[in-house]
Design an enzyme around this catalytic site. Sequence first.
Site, PDB file in Angstrom:
ATOM      1  N   SER A 213      -1.516  -5.342   0.205  1.00  0.00           N
ATOM      2  CA  SER A 213      -2.390  -4.192   0.378  1.00  0.00           C
ATOM      3  C   SER A 213      -2.340  -3.704   1.828  1.00  0.00           C
ATOM      4  CB  SER A 213      -3.808  -4.582  -0.073  1.00  0.00           C
ATOM      5  OG  SER A 213      -4.594  -3.446  -0.314  1.00  0.00           O
ATOM      6  N   ASP A 440      -1.305   0.157 -10.160  1.00  0.00           N
ATOM      7  CA  ASP A 440      -2.166  -0.431  -9.138  1.00  0.00           C
ATOM      8  C   ASP A 440      -3.300   0.536  -8.817  1.00  0.00           C
ATOM      9  OD1 ASP A 440      -3.254  -1.242  -6.561  1.00  0.00           O
ATOM     10  OD2 ASP A 440      -1.470  -2.478  -6.307  1.00  0.00           O
ATOM     11  N   HIS A 468      -4.164  -4.898  -8.834  1.00  0.00           N
ATOM     12  CA  HIS A 468      -3.830  -4.646  -7.438  1.00  0.00           C
ATOM     13  C   HIS A 468      -2.909  -5.737  -6.913  1.00  0.00           C
ATOM     14  CE1 HIS A 468      -4.014  -3.242  -3.447  1.00  0.00           C
ATOM     15  NE2 HIS A 468      -4.994  -4.003  -3.006  1.00  0.00           N
TER      16      HIS A 468
END
Length: 499
Positions: A213, A440, A468
């Site tokens: 991320s 995602d 995610h």
Amino acid sequence: MRAVKITGAVLMACALAACTDSAVPQATPTGTPPGLDRFYGQKASWKDCDGDFQCATVEVPLDYARPGGETIRISMVRLPASGRSGRIGSLFTNPGGPGASGVEFVRKTARAFSPELLRRFDIVGFDPRGVGASAPVRCLDGPGLDRFFSTDSSPDGQRETDALADESRTFAQSCQTGSAARLPHVGTLNAARDMDILRAAAGDRKMTYYGASYGTYLGAYYADQFPKNVRALVLDGAVDPKQTSTGLLVEQAKGFETALRSFAEDCVKTSACPLGATADAAVDRVSALLRQADERPLTNRRDSRKVTESWVAMGIATALYNKESWPFLRQALGQAVGQGDGTQLITIADLMVERKPDGTYSNQVAANMSVNCVDKPNPPDARTYGESVAEARRSAPRFGPFVVWGGLPCVYWPAKPEAEPKPPTATGAAPILVIGTLRDPATPYAWSEALAKQLDSGVLLTFNGDGHTAYLQGDRCVTQATDRYLTTAEPPTNGTRCG
């Protein structure tokens, strides 16, 4: 919400259930940057802490333009390699955020890495500057954050917009009061420079890294500043550095809409779905629930907070991070739709913002806002900011206003970035593996495609899945390709697809 993080994806299911060898490259790394000899000369003094883990701190300059001035200490933890031979070195990790604690991530999640990686690497986590135990920034207290998150983040008129602006201004002012000296220096470029000092202190000639991320953004800028020091970097669930501050939020809101549709399609296949018989009906029912909470907050059996529209949206978004959380989301929505009870939704939302049962928060929210606000320029005022909200409302009607208005404190932030940062290319770096998940919710797949193209040595691996990030979801194809790359520094073929 101003969050691009993996913490919810990796730990959500557990929380809701209450529950040196020939592989090391021999090329000479980049020399020590001028004026930083004493920092690069450190050796991490690891001490046993919390069972099998070891802890250390490393000193870095607060301001790299003044290395002889004030210093701060970066907190680290590692799970030593389990193998008695074949150790490659350290695998540095970052779980995202910005603002998520890398120390807590490794303490809770290190053993989720594959047995091969655990055998050959020390799994290392660190709290970036401003986060957790590394010179943390301080902003609003618990009651203040409760007010901020309860404020209508989808204002319907000027009065509600003014109220949101007032709370956002208060947030920014509290950070200035609590952390004025640190705010200008907590940005990603400085955190990436810290990483190279940590690498040297850990005794690694080159950097091996897994970033998820926001950790992809940090890793990309590390590679851009220290390309010759890259051994193998995995960037999982990428952030697109070319996006503007509000552009990131608009696209993220679209990602949550995509994830909601995927959840709805899954929900209506079960007899326990409380949202209707078709995916369209389910999505419409979520819209109706948000409108209902806007007019009259849902009940809360846990504490005195009212479950406003903002808490409902945050609870839904949080559960969308991980497909394993979808059964809990169905249950929470069933209580909300059928009984007007938002207790489970606000309990799930608390996981996103790391609110504890006693009403206090970790510093994740403060750090998240502080890093985001200094990393990229922001609109000059609330009216201009609202133009991005209008765009988000058109393309992501359920999550757009909630996600984009969440960044409004940056308009009033006391420490301003000078210019949009130059997108990283990492020219001269070894191959860098970028992993993108097709559905995602927090880092849309297009961002992974974009980052892989921006990096001169970027290699794209695609995971056809939900949730995610990809690696820690356990897909065999993703795991094998990633493990082979981290252990041999040889990436899969560009464009490989898994799942």
